[in-house]
Design a protein around this motif. Structure first.
Motif, PDB file in Angstrom:
ATOM      1  N   UNK A  23      -8.717   3.849  -6.177  1.00 13.05           N
ATOM      2  CA  UNK A  23      -8.960   5.288  -6.066  1.00 13.05           C
ATOM      3  C   UNK A  23      -7.868   6.086  -6.787  1.00 13.05           C
ATOM      4  N   UNK A  24      -8.145   7.358  -6.964  1.00 13.31           N
ATOM      5  CA  UNK A  24      -7.272   8.249  -7.725  1.00 13.31           C
ATOM      6  C   UNK A  24      -5.821   8.228  -7.216  1.00 13.31           C
ATOM      7  N   UNK A  25      -4.933   7.751  -8.034  1.00 19.34           N
ATOM      8  CA  UNK A  25      -3.501   7.768  -7.729  1.00 19.34           C
ATOM      9  C   UNK A  25      -3.000   6.585  -6.938  1.00 19.34           C
ATOM     10  N   UNK A  26      -3.911   5.778  -6.397  1.00 17.55           N
ATOM     11  CA  UNK A  26      -3.501   4.741  -5.438  1.00 17.55           C
ATOM     12  C   UNK A  26      -3.263   3.373  -6.058  1.00 17.55           C
ATOM     13  N   UNK A  27      -3.307   3.293  -7.385  1.00 20.76           N
ATOM     14  CA  UNK A  27      -3.175   1.989  -8.028  1.00 20.76           C
ATOM     15  C   UNK A  27      -1.916   1.227  -7.580  1.00 20.76           C
ATOM     16  N   UNK A  28      -0.754   1.887  -7.434  1.00 23.70           N
ATOM     17  CA  UNK A  28       0.425   1.112  -7.001  1.00 23.70           C
ATOM     18  C   UNK A  28       0.259   0.519  -5.593  1.00 23.70           C
ATOM     19  N   UNK A  29      -0.484   1.199  -4.718  1.00 25.74           N
ATOM     20  CA  UNK A  29      -0.741   0.644  -3.383  1.00 25.74           C
ATOM     21  C   UNK A  29      -1.723  -0.515  -3.475  1.00 25.74           C
ATOM     22  N   UNK A  30      -2.763  -0.343  -4.285  1.00 22.70           N
ATOM     23  CA  UNK A  30      -3.726  -1.433  -4.465  1.00 22.70           C
ATOM     24  C   UNK A  30      -3.012  -2.646  -5.067  1.00 22.70           C
ATOM     25  N   UNK A  31      -2.160  -2.387  -6.049  1.00 24.24           N
ATOM     26  CA  UNK A  31      -1.419  -3.484  -6.687  1.00 24.24           C
ATOM     27  C   UNK A  31      -0.472  -4.155  -5.694  1.00 24.24           C
ATOM     28  N   UNK A  32       0.100  -3.363  -4.798  1.00 24.85           N
ATOM     29  CA  UNK A  32       0.972  -3.929  -3.759  1.00 24.85           C
ATOM     30  C   UNK A  32       0.196  -4.931  -2.911  1.00 24.85           C
ATOM     31  N   UNK A  33      -0.980  -4.520  -2.454  1.00 21.54           N
ATOM     32  CA  UNK A  33      -1.796  -5.412  -1.636  1.00 21.54           C
ATOM     33  C   UNK A  33      -2.245  -6.641  -2.404  1.00 21.54           C
ATOM     34  N   UNK A  34      -2.629  -6.422  -3.657  1.00 25.82           N
ATOM     35  CA  UNK A  34      -3.114  -7.535  -4.483  1.00 25.82           C
ATOM     36  C   UNK A  34      -1.999  -8.545  -4.742  1.00 25.82           C
ATOM     37  N   UNK A  35      -0.814  -8.028  -5.066  1.00 30.18           N
ATOM     38  CA  UNK A  35       0.308  -8.933  -5.343  1.00 30.18           C
ATOM     39  C   UNK A  35       0.728  -9.688  -4.082  1.00 30.18           C
ATOM     40  N   UNK A  36       0.702  -8.991  -2.932  1.00 31.85           N
ATOM     41  CA  UNK A  36       1.065  -9.666  -1.678  1.00 31.85           C
ATOM     42  C   UNK A  36       0.063 -10.771  -1.347  1.00 31.85           C
TER      43      UNK A  36
ATOM     44  N   UNK B  63       3.467   5.730  -6.222  1.00 27.33           N
ATOM     45  CA  UNK B  63       4.315   5.165  -7.288  1.00 27.33           C
ATOM     46  C   UNK B  63       5.772   5.122  -6.832  1.00 27.33           C
ATOM     47  N   UNK B  64       6.220   6.187  -6.161  1.00 26.35           N
ATOM     48  CA  UNK B  64       7.618   6.241  -5.731  1.00 26.35           C
ATOM     49  C   UNK B  64       7.905   5.132  -4.719  1.00 26.35           C
ATOM     50  N   UNK B  65       7.005   4.953  -3.760  1.00 30.96           N
ATOM     51  CA  UNK B  65       7.287   3.983  -2.707  1.00 30.96           C
ATOM     52  C   UNK B  65       7.089   2.540  -3.160  1.00 30.96           C
ATOM     53  N   UNK B  66       6.137   2.309  -4.057  1.00 28.54           N
ATOM     54  CA  UNK B  66       5.990   0.939  -4.585  1.00 28.54           C
ATOM     55  C   UNK B  66       7.240   0.569  -5.361  1.00 28.54           C
ATOM     56  N   UNK B  67       7.741   1.517  -6.159  1.00 25.63           N
ATOM     57  CA  UNK B  67       8.975   1.266  -6.917  1.00 25.63           C
ATOM     58  C   UNK B  67      10.149   1.077  -5.972  1.00 25.63           C
ATOM     59  N   UNK B  68      10.213   1.922  -4.965  1.00 23.89           N
ATOM     60  CA  UNK B  68      11.352   1.863  -4.052  1.00 23.89           C
ATOM     61  C   UNK B  68      11.378   0.570  -3.238  1.00 23.89           C
ATOM     62  N   UNK B  69      10.197   0.058  -2.929  1.00 20.69           N
ATOM     63  CA  UNK B  69      10.148  -1.220  -2.213  1.00 20.69           C
ATOM     64  C   UNK B  69      10.479  -2.386  -3.125  1.00 20.69           C
ATOM     65  N   UNK B  70      10.481  -2.119  -4.415  1.00 18.83           N
ATOM     66  CA  UNK B  70      10.730  -3.218  -5.349  1.00 18.83           C
ATOM     67  C   UNK B  70       9.560  -4.176  -5.419  1.00 18.83           C
ATOM     68  N   UNK B  71       8.347  -3.619  -5.311  1.00 18.58           N
ATOM     69  CA  UNK B  71       7.160  -4.470  -5.418  1.00 18.58           C
ATOM     70  C   UNK B  71       7.203  -5.215  -6.749  1.00 18.58           C
TER      71      UNK B  71
END
Lengths: 355, 273
Positions: free
Chosen positions: B71-84, B108-116
């Motif tokens: 969904x719009x803007x959520x790619x870093x969250x989707x990628x987080x789940x996919x990578x996990x 984007x900020x939180x995925x980066x900050x978590x070091x995904x």
């Protein structure tokens, strides 16, 4: 389903949900704190990594639901949990999960609303849960536990259904079932069936055609085709409809109530039965698909109906649709913001009985 | 007369098809660079792509890799789940400025900050492309769009957001560079930047981010040559080309170490049909 049972334990419903998910093979959990479901992420933050799973406290409910989408695309047994306002924030991702044919489990420990409402129990999210909730024509399977044991059992069932239908499954509890403690007998299914998830999930296109999981269908007729497929799936899901039917055989009045309210109403029914009143209860265990056939059958027998909910009247619409050929249902709503006891329901039941 | 020899061709990961992008659009170059880097790194069979919103949602039609749509803007969250879920795979998102810097700022900020352990390709053309040229968070001061027809005004619409500066300042970021696609020289540099942003994921160091300054001749209402000139003369001065963070160069591992839980996964797993 064969299973290994273990020793009975005394736990909260929220913990039963977390333990049930682990027994169901949960590997990825994403969530964000919100009352009254915080026991679930708190429990899983230690227990899931301990068995090799992934636990992420997301930056928001929006992010956790989208992490769920990503993990689902990867074929994982993944889950998020939240409570009413948080579930509202997740609806976009749930729509995408449905539109992309992805399996996921979402637990809503329903609290009072609208808006911020309160953290007390309510059944105000029935419409949101059973009508899709997000944008577009879609449905999620909805299971409604009324006891801690049911909460545990339904988590195992939820994951199974999610993979069977490649569809999001919502477990709709409430603050009562989440926060009360009861004896639960944990069990672990001997086999976990992912219904061939390895044939569609993203795993790298080595030695095969690439896979694309999407909900965008721009080509002429493509979206219509996808919607036809989805509707066929929802039709097939109707076979999963279930209800707890209690003391209905000779009942003049059938009360319909679900979840923890259904259980409180059961106490009212028991008391009224002891006093000689011919009343019974249908407690839907699945809210979508709705156990319409059970109700229709009872309506055909000429029984009266009363729907009791802890809201201002939502499931009563499904009850009326189910029995419309033969009768109608009255409604008694216990206002969200007040915690009911079984005494609260005896008068409304007697009134509908006409006594 | 000698026989014809093929000396240059598309990397194997690229799908041979007509482009849907407008003439002069830089998505084609960006796709190509991503494809070249994935091929050279040997990641063709192990890459999972997260598509986003806007013109570039169709990246999955150009790369022969598994992909999911976010969904719009959520790619870093989707990628987080996919990578996990798929820790052994290479996961990247491809996002535009409206997607990443506006609605998707939190993700984007939180995925980066978590070091995904994911990589993000951020295409910045200072405008909303697919929806028809509206103002983006990166729209330059004075730039006219359909929703700031008088030109963006800092007092009214705020100043253009510099994403690489933000991402470069976060603890989980392992590599962050802004590059540009306006010239051959800059395109070559951009490829190296993409490679480094991808390598930090492969090395398990942390989050990789590469911003690519790009043109949108259609919505900028100019031809391709003028668009390149605009990048050079107007965008680069505001969005300087630089490495904002490189943990590999520092020889340090600043991002959060992650307990490797993947090894124990499966030990407790039951028989799976």
């Amino acid at each position: 389903m064969s299973a290994t049972q273990t020793k009975r334990i005394f736990i909260k419903g929220n913990e039963a949900i977390a333990r049930g998910a682990l027994a169901a093979g949960l590997t990825c959990y994403f969530g964000y704190p919100i009352t009254p479901q915080n026991d679930i992420p708190e429990f899983l933050s230690t227990e899931l990594p301990a068995v090799g799973g992934q636990f992420v406290q997301a930056e928001s409910e929006v992010a956790s639901a989208n992490m769920l989408l990503g993990a689902a695309a990867g074929g994982a047994r993944a889950m998020t949990t939240s409570s009413s306002p948080g579930i509202s924030l997740m609806q976009e991702a749930i729509s995408y999960l449905a539109g992309s044919d992805l399996p996921a489990v979402i637990v809503n420990i329903n609290r009072g609303g609208p808006g911020l409402g309160d953290i007390g129990t309510s059944q105000g999210d029935y419409f949101q849960s059973t009508r899709g909730g997000g944008h577009g024509d879609y449905r999620t399977l909805v299971l409604a536990p009324g006891t801690c044991q049911e909460a545990y059992d339904m988590m195992i069932e939820a994951f199974d259904l999610a993979f069977k239908y490649r569809n999001p499954v919502l477990v709709l509890g409430d603050a009562i079932v989440g926060q009360m403690k009861e004896p639960v007998t944990p069990w672990v299914p001997e086999t976990i069936n992912n219904y061939g998830a390895e044939d569609w999930c993203l795993s790298g296109a080595r030695g095969r055609e690439k896979r694309l999981l999407k909900s965008l269908f721009l080509e002429e007729g493509a979206l219509a085709g996808q919607n036809i497929r989805l509707q066929e799936k929802y039709t097939a899901m109707q076979a999963e409809a279930r209800a707890d039917v209690f003391a209905c055989d000779d009942a003049e009045l059938v009360v319909v109530a679900y979840g923890s309210i259904g259980r409180i109403v059961k106490s009212s029914i028991r008391r009224l039965r002891a006093e000689g009143h011919k009343v019974g209860l249908v407690r839907p265990l699945t809210l979508y698909p709705f156990p319409a056939a059970v109700l229709e059958d009872l309506a055909r027998q000429g029984k009266k109906f009363l729907t009791i909910e802890h809201n201002c009247g939502q499931m009563v619409e499904d009850v009326r649709l189910s029995i419309r050929k033969y009768g109608d249902s009255d409604f008694h709503g216990h206002m969200p913001g007040n915690l009911p006891g079984s005494d609260d329901f005896t008068d409304p039941i007697l009134a509908r009985l006409g006594r | 007369m000698s026989a014809e020899q093929i000396v240059f061709q598309a990397p194997e990961i690229m799908i041979d098809r007509a482009t849907h992008y407008c003439p002069g659009c830089h998505h084609g170059i960006a796709h190509r660079l991503v494809g070249e880097v994935l091929t050279e790194m040997g990641l063709v069979d192990d890459t999972l792509c997260v598509g986003s919103i806007g013109c570039s949602v169709f990246i999955y039609n150009y790369l022969n890799v598994d992909a999911v749509e976010a969904p719009h803007g959520r790619a870093p969250a989707v990628a987080t789940g996919l990578k996990r879920a798929r820790k052994d795979k290479f996961v990247f998102t491809y996002q535009g400025d409206g997607d990443l810097a506006s609605i998707g700022m939190a993700e984007i900020v939180h995925a980066a900050n978590r070091g995904e352990r994911i990589s993000v390709v951020f295409v910045n053309n200072t405008v909303y492309g697919m929806t028809g040229g509206q103002m983006a968070p990166t729209t330059l001061i004075g730039q006219k769009t359909t929703t700031c027809p008088g030109g963006r005004c800092a007092d009214r619409e705020g100043a253009p957001i510099r994403m690489s500066e933000i991402i470069g300042g976060l603890g989980g970021t392992a590599y962050c560079e802004r590059a540009s696609l306006d010239s051959v020289k800059n395109i070559r540099r951009a490829k190296k930047a993409i490679r480094k942003a991808f390598e930090v994921q492969q090395q398990g160091i942390g989050f990789g981010f590469v911003e690519l300054l790009s043109g949108c001749p259609t919505n900028w209402r100019m031809d391709a040559v003028a668009a390149n000139k605009r990048i050079t003369e107007e965008m680069i001065p505001y969005f300087p080309l630089a490495v904002f963070k490189d943990v590999t160069a520092e020889g340090a591992r600043e991002c959060m170490p992650e307990a490797d839980l993947s090894e124990s996964a499966g030990k407790s797993a039951k028989e799976v049909k």
